[in-house]
Design an enzyme around this catalytic site. Structure first.
Site, PDB file in Angstrom:
ATOM      1  N   LYS A 196      61.437 -39.289 -75.221  1.00 44.37           N
ATOM      2  CA  LYS A 196      61.737 -40.035 -73.994  1.00 44.37           C
ATOM      3  C   LYS A 196      60.556 -39.944 -73.027  1.00 44.37           C
ATOM      4  CE  LYS A 196      65.084 -40.068 -70.242  1.00 44.37           C
ATOM      5  NZ  LYS A 196      66.376 -39.600 -69.739  1.00 44.37           N
ATOM      6  N   GLU A 202      56.262 -29.703 -78.140  1.00 39.43           N
ATOM      7  CA  GLU A 202      56.452 -29.631 -79.588  1.00 39.43           C
ATOM      8  C   GLU A 202      56.125 -30.975 -80.243  1.00 39.43           C
ATOM      9  OE1 GLU A 202      58.586 -28.759 -77.260  1.00 39.43           O
ATOM     10  OE2 GLU A 202      59.698 -26.951 -77.784  1.00 39.43           O
ATOM     11  N   ARG A 258      70.265 -36.489 -74.899  1.00 36.86           N
ATOM     12  CA  ARG A 258      71.335 -36.139 -75.851  1.00 36.86           C
ATOM     13  C   ARG A 258      72.326 -37.275 -76.079  1.00 36.86           C
ATOM     14  NH1 ARG A 258      70.828 -33.201 -71.375  1.00 36.86           N
ATOM     15  NH2 ARG A 258      72.467 -33.196 -69.803  1.00 36.86           N
ATOM     16  N   GLU A 343      74.089 -28.422 -73.233  1.00 33.41           N
ATOM     17  CA  GLU A 343      73.053 -28.855 -72.293  1.00 33.41           C
ATOM     18  C   GLU A 343      73.692 -29.669 -71.165  1.00 33.41           C
ATOM     19  OE1 GLU A 343      68.654 -29.524 -73.480  1.00 33.41           O
ATOM     20  OE2 GLU A 343      69.422 -31.542 -73.244  1.00 33.41           O
ATOM     21  N   HIS A 374      83.616 -18.321 -96.036  1.00 36.85           N
ATOM     22  CA  HIS A 374      83.061 -17.183 -96.780  1.00 36.85           C
ATOM     23  C   HIS A 374      82.023 -16.437 -95.953  1.00 36.85           C
ATOM     24  CE1 HIS A 374      85.219 -18.472-100.362  1.00 36.85           C
ATOM     25  NE2 HIS A 374      84.977 -19.682 -99.897  1.00 36.85           N
TER      26      HIS A 374
END
Ligand code: F6P
Length: 529
Positions: A196, A202, A258, A343, A374
């Protein structure tokens, strides 16, 4: 007046005192119609919340809370495009992205460009710098620019287009990008830089590395335009990176990260499953939007999920929320919902900037069933912590193989039932459990859960499901009097990381840092030689 001071909230607190010690066994024994009374249906979806620790009175009081919080007013303000994200001065209009014929013209224009682009990749008319067709697409993005599309592409594997593979890279750790590049061919790989802001550390680091990897093979800057497209609101930064303007798929500041998989950020979904299926995803979300705005409060699925979350969090003190899709295809849904819910509503300052005096979003986590059974289900059954859960099941499988699906569904129903009703010492005895093992073989039960059943997993039902949770998040933000659409909490760490990187490289000193960080930096510099 603080919400927790309001009369419905006080009435709920008093009601919770009475209900807290009542077991789901008692509630079911007292009401043979509980499933019918506490389940809702909408256009193929079933939401069974009969295993929540509620009575009719609980719901009536919760609905009064929603009215006291002016939920209808906030829905109208969101729909009218008011800047309800007041700390960033932004409207919240992601529903406009999936409004079909009623979508704004700029939305329809970008969708039309996405469609043409997908066609050119799928029919092979788009060629890489050496004339080869594109076989691999790498989405480089993080957070909302990764989790939603990654989850949807995984969920819709049954609709995967032939001859194209879509990959996702998010982490700054080169262990994410490097092994992928090692098996890709630069001549037939296309990168989508999805951001955005087009400034995220990153994403920009991975994008620049990918760009260098391409240029090392192509040897000509002109190749960038054939191998890089972008999904962003920042057109200047995409141009500076070298993405050709016609290859930038725009979206707008009124789309929260998001909530952005419906925008150009959904391009990897459209490339993976075809644009027609992407449109079906939008149609499913639109169906849920219409339901949210038109259904009565009592019949309203997102509102009901929000009210149950409020009840569990603030009145029964369940601060952990498990999401268990009994569908391998939905395995990434909990990761998407973690960002969506935590968030959005993991906040303590209310809309006026005053600390709320009550708990807000629970910790959300989960994994696909039956795998979770499990590992951590032991704790849910006998650990003693109150955990509210969502079980998600598909009536029909997306990858049918004989002998699998009934067993999967049976496990899903068995777990929610065991969590709700447990096993008493008498029942264990009757089942032949020796007396000395009874303390270990009894199960307290009374763990609340909701079961959501989709008829099948298609782009349409996936769109319904995601939008169901999005509107739940909106309702909870209103109930808790929060701005669900900013995320200032992630800023401090980003700022500190910017300061520490030069220290780690030895370019700046560590004076002024805390003793732990100083010690760790000294150790790491030493260890790295
Ligand atoms: O983690 C913070 C955040 O701003 C998220 O809200 C967002 O989804 C993510 O970073 C990625 O941001 P961008 O799309 O601007 O790269």
């Amino acid at each position: 007046m603080a919400l927790s001071e309001s009369s419905p909230w006080r009435a709920l607190s008093a009601h919770a005192e009475n209900l807290r010690d009542r077991h789901l066994r008692e509630l079911f024994a007292a009401d043979g119609e509980r499933f019918a009374r506490f389940s809702l249906r909408h256009n193929g979806l079933l939401v069974d919340f009969s295993k929540q620790r509620v009575e009719e009175k609980t719901l009536a009081l919760l609905h009064r809370c929603a009215a006291a919080a002016d939920l209808d007013g906030w829905k109208a303000r969101m729909r009218a495009g008011e800047a309800i994200n007041h700390t960033e001065g932004r409207a919240v209009r992601h529903a406009d992205l999936r409004a079909g014929d009623r979508a704004p013209s700029e939305v329809r224009d970008v969708l039309a460009r996405m469609r043409r682009f997908c066609t050119s990749i799928h029919d092979g008319s788009w060629r890489g710098y050496s004339g080869e067709r594109i076989t691999d697409v790498v989405n480089i993005g993080i957070g909302g620019s990764d989790l939603g599309p990654r989850m949807a592409v995984h969920a819709l594997a049954a609709f995967q287009q032939p001859d194209i593979a879509v990959h996702f890279v998010a982490n700054l750790d080169s262990a994410d990008l490097a092994p992928l590049l090692a098996r890709l061919n630069p001549r037939s790989t296309l990168f989508i830089v999805a951001s955005k802001t087009f400034t995220t550390q990153e994403t920009m680091a991975n994008a620049h590395t990918a760009r260098r990897w391409l240029l090392a093979a192509a040897g000509d800057e002109a190749a960038v335009a054939r191998h890089f497209v972008a999904a962003s609101t920042n057109l200047e930064a995409t141009r500076a990176f070298g993405v050709a303007p016609e290859n930038v798929f725009e979206f707008w500041d009124w789309v929260g990260g998001r909530f952005s998989l419906w925008s150009a950020i959904g391009l990897p979904i459209a490339l993976a499953v075809g644009f027609g299926h992407f449109e079906q995803l939008l149609a499913g979300a639109r169906d849920m939007d219409e339901h949210f705005h038109e259904a009565t409060a009592k019949a309203n699925l997102p509102l009901t999920l929000a009210l149950l979350a409020l009840w569990n969090t603030n009145f029964l003190d369940a601060h952990s929320h498990g999401v268990f899709p009994y569908s391998q295809s939905l395995a990434l849904l909990p990761a998407h919902l973690q960002q969506l819910e935590m968030e959005s509503n993991g906040k303590r300052a209310n809309r006026e900037g005053i600390a709320v005096g009550y708990a807000t979003n629970p910790i959300l986590w989960g994994t696909a069933g039956t795998n979770g059974q499990h590992s951590f289900f032991q704790l849910l059954h006998q650990g003693g912590a109150l955990v509210a859960s969502d079980f998600i099941a598909l009536a029909s499988p997306d990858f049918p193989l004989p002998g699998h699906h009934s067993g999967l569904l049976a496990n899903c129903l068995a777990q929610s039932s065991a969590l709700a009703f447990g096993q008493t010492a008498d029942e264990a005895r009757a089942a032949g459990i020796p007396e000395q093992l009874l303390p270990f073989r009894t199960f307290p039960g009374n763990q609340p859960s909701t079961t959501i059943v989709l008829p099948e997993l298609t782009p349409f039902t996936l769109g319904q499901l995601i939008a169901l949770y999005e509107h739940k998040v909106f309702c909870l933000g209103v109930l808790w009097n929060l701005n669900s659409f900013d995320q200032w909490g992630v800023e401090l760490g980003k700022h500190l990381a910017g300061r520490l990187a030069p220290c780690l490289r030895g370019e700046t000193g560590t004076e002024g840092l805390d003793a732990s960080t100083r010690g760790l930096i000294a150790h790491l510099r030493d260890a790295r030689g």
